[in-house]
Design an enzyme around this catalytic site. Structure first.
Site, PDB file in Angstrom:
ATOM      1  N   HIS A  98       0.844  -1.201   0.000  1.00 34.48           N
ATOM      2  CA  HIS A  98       0.000   0.000   0.000  1.00 34.48           C
ATOM      3  C   HIS A  98       0.878   1.249   0.000  1.00 34.48           C
ATOM      4  CE1 HIS A  98      -4.103  -1.679   1.495  1.00 34.48           C
ATOM      5  NE2 HIS A  98      -3.574  -2.412   0.543  1.00 34.48           N
ATOM      6  N   TYR A 227      -9.580   5.428   6.961  1.00 33.85           N
ATOM      7  CA  TYR A 227      -9.819   5.780   8.365  1.00 33.85           C
ATOM      8  C   TYR A 227     -10.843   6.914   8.360  1.00 33.85           C
ATOM      9  CZ  TYR A 227      -5.530   3.255   9.720  1.00 33.85           C
ATOM     10  OH  TYR A 227      -4.574   2.296   9.946  1.00 33.85           O
ATOM     11  N   PRO A 319      -4.996   0.252  18.509  1.00 32.97           N
ATOM     12  CA  PRO A 319      -4.725  -0.275  17.154  1.00 32.97           C
ATOM     13  C   PRO A 319      -4.736   0.779  16.048  1.00 32.97           C
ATOM     14  CG  PRO A 319      -6.961  -0.820  17.845  1.00 32.97           C
ATOM     15  CD  PRO A 319      -6.304  -0.178  19.023  1.00 32.97           C
ATOM     16  N   LYS A 323       0.477  -0.421  15.129  1.00 26.95           N
ATOM     17  CA  LYS A 323       1.887  -0.498  15.517  1.00 26.95           C
ATOM     18  C   LYS A 323       2.240  -1.728  16.363  1.00 26.95           C
ATOM     19  CE  LYS A 323       3.446   3.248  13.684  1.00 26.95           C
ATOM     20  NZ  LYS A 323       3.684   2.812  12.322  1.00 26.95           N
ATOM     21  N   TYR A 411       3.535   6.570  10.239  1.00 25.01           N
ATOM     22  CA  TYR A 411       2.718   5.411   9.869  1.00 25.01           C
ATOM     23  C   TYR A 411       3.576   4.321   9.214  1.00 25.01           C
ATOM     24  CZ  TYR A 411      -1.484   2.834   8.595  1.00 25.01           C
ATOM     25  OH  TYR A 411      -2.452   1.862   8.490  1.00 25.01           O
TER      26      TYR A 411
END
Ligand code: APR
Ligand code: PHB
Length: 417
Positions: A98, A227, A319, A323, A411
């Protein structure tokens, strides 16, 4: 069992309290690893690759450990680790690279382009269940010893020169003498509790909500994760493969699963994701549904005597930043380096520095996971000012490449330093 690892003395420990038919065995290894989750299994593979003997002691079955549904977004360090250990063939075939994520704010999505913002870094979507399968499949052929269904696992003499671990299985009490103990037994394990409370300090933030998650064999809504921050609460559209999707919605902690039939879940997830994403959602029957609480927690130090903590045994993240697994990998990378240095050079310098080095990275991941959770969730005690600040921060991220870059580099994972 590899004979090199197991020095097997059957029933030789004198123990007057034992009945005549009770059996006891004494074994010896270099590193005793408690827990066969990602931290324990990556550590076992890393040590094996360096010729260091280790035994993994796990209280559950392989099926249980492999079957636990967990996130599966791998940072570059985790992908590289799978490659370095020769475990990446299936991940390369089945994993999904991704280049970014989407964030939907009150139904309006925008994209964070990791690759463009970080000079080419990406993440790999490959479920933790798949990672565990690869780690377990390769363990046997590589001679990694795993004791399954060990009961009453207990670390002993961690501040002495000769620590050992005991457990019971099938009526046999076993004692494993070792040089070091790696506590990789997760948040509910025994290792952290073996550290005296006068030494251990715990830092914690418990969030007043949970995530209700659903797995279904339907194609994902988008090629990348979405998200969603919505005035009804957070939602996430994730995936395991091109035909399997994972969705979450923020829920209250006293929510009951039976109150969430699939139709209600899909309706709520679609509302929060907004019309653009909802139009691409394929609904279908769930085959797993669960509620997980969210928590941030760090314990310091991550070492006491000859006991070293790694992964969830030492820290928990919510979550939101995906990580948990990656932090377990960075801890054991540092621990394995320190153990290798000890066995090669007889210097304990790197072992002495392990806790501080690991914690420096842990706290940055804790900060990011807490921040990203605060940014995207609805908090019951938010006043109008807090809501405006949250909205302003999301708009800043939407419009500022500088703000996006900070999110992106965290991220995809900060470097190991
Ligand atoms: N004795 C032996 N094994 C134990 C004991 C015990 N007393 N207590 C727990 N264990 C085992 C658990 O059964 C589990 O298999 O230790 C393992 C710990 O694994 P995880 O909880 O997965 O922790 P870790 O390896 O640090 O991985 C962290 O994996 O599961 C995710 O959410 C977690 O993403 C995080 C990452
Ligand atoms: C998941 O797919 O389970 C997942 C993905 C990303 C997260 C959390 C969970 O941040």
């Amino acid at each position: 069992m590899a004979p090199s690892t197991w020095c097997f003395i059957f029933g030789l420990i004198p123990n007057a309290a034992k009945a005549a038919d009770e059996k006891e065995e004494v074994l010896r290894t270099q590193v005793a690893i408690i827990g066969a989750g990602p931290a324990g299994m990556f550590l076992a593979h890393l040590l094996r690759a360096e010729g260091i003997e280790a035994v993994v002691i796990e209280r559950q079955t392989r099926d249980y450990v492999e079957g636990r549904v967990r996130a599966g977004v791998l940072e570059q360090i985790t992908v590289s680790m799978m490659e370095a250990l020769g475990l990446s063939a299936r991940m390369r075939r089945e994993g999904l690279v991704h280049n970014g994520i989407n964030i939907a704010v009150e139904g309006e999505p925008f994209r964070i382009d990791f690759a463009a913002l970080t000079g080419g870094s990406t993440v790999m979507v490959y479920g933790q269940q798949e990672v565990m399968r690869d780690l377990f499949d390769a363990a046997g052929p590589r001679g990694i010893d795993i004791v399954w269904q060990a009961e009453k696992v207990t670390p002993h003499d961690i501040t002495g020169d000769r620590p050992f671990v005991t457990w019971q299985k099938d009526g046999v009490e076993t004692r494993l003498d070792c040089d070091f103990i790696a506590g990789c037994d997760g948040y509910h394990g025994v290792s952290r509790g073996a550290m005296p409370s006068s030494v251990l300090k715990t830092f914690e933030r418990v969030y007043p909500f949970g995530w209700l998650g659903l797995l279904a064999d339907v194609p994902p809504a988008d090629e990348e994760l979405v998200y969603a921050k919505h005035s009804r609460g957070f939602a996430l559209a994730s995936m395991r493969s091109p035909t399997r999707s994972r969705y979450y919605i923020q829920c209250s902690l006293d929510e009951k699963l039976e109150d969430w039939p699939d139709d209600r879940f899909w309706d709520e997830a679609c509302l929060r994701l907004g019309p653009t994403v909802a139009a691409k959602v394929t609904r279908g029957p769930s085959f797993e549904k669960s509620i997980a609480p969210l928590r941030s927690s760090v314990c310091e130090p991550m070492r006491h005597g000859r006991l070293f903590l790694a992964g969830d045994a030492a820290h928990i993240v919510p979550p939101t930043g995906a990580k948990g697994l990656n932090l377990a990998v960075s801890d054991v990378t540092m621990l394995a380096e320190a153990l290798v240095a000890y066995y090669r050079t007889n210097s304990a310098h790197a072992l002495d520095g392990y806790s501080a080095r690991a914690l420096a990275r842990v706290w940055k991941a804790e900060r990011f996971s807490w921040w990203y959770t605060s940014l995207t969730h609805l908090f019951a005690d938010m006043d109008d000012f807090s809501r405006r600040i949250q909205a302003a921060e999301l708009d800043y991220i939407r419009t500022s490449p500088v703000a996006q870059r900070s999110l992106a580099e965290n991220y995809v994972g900060l470097p190991l330093s």
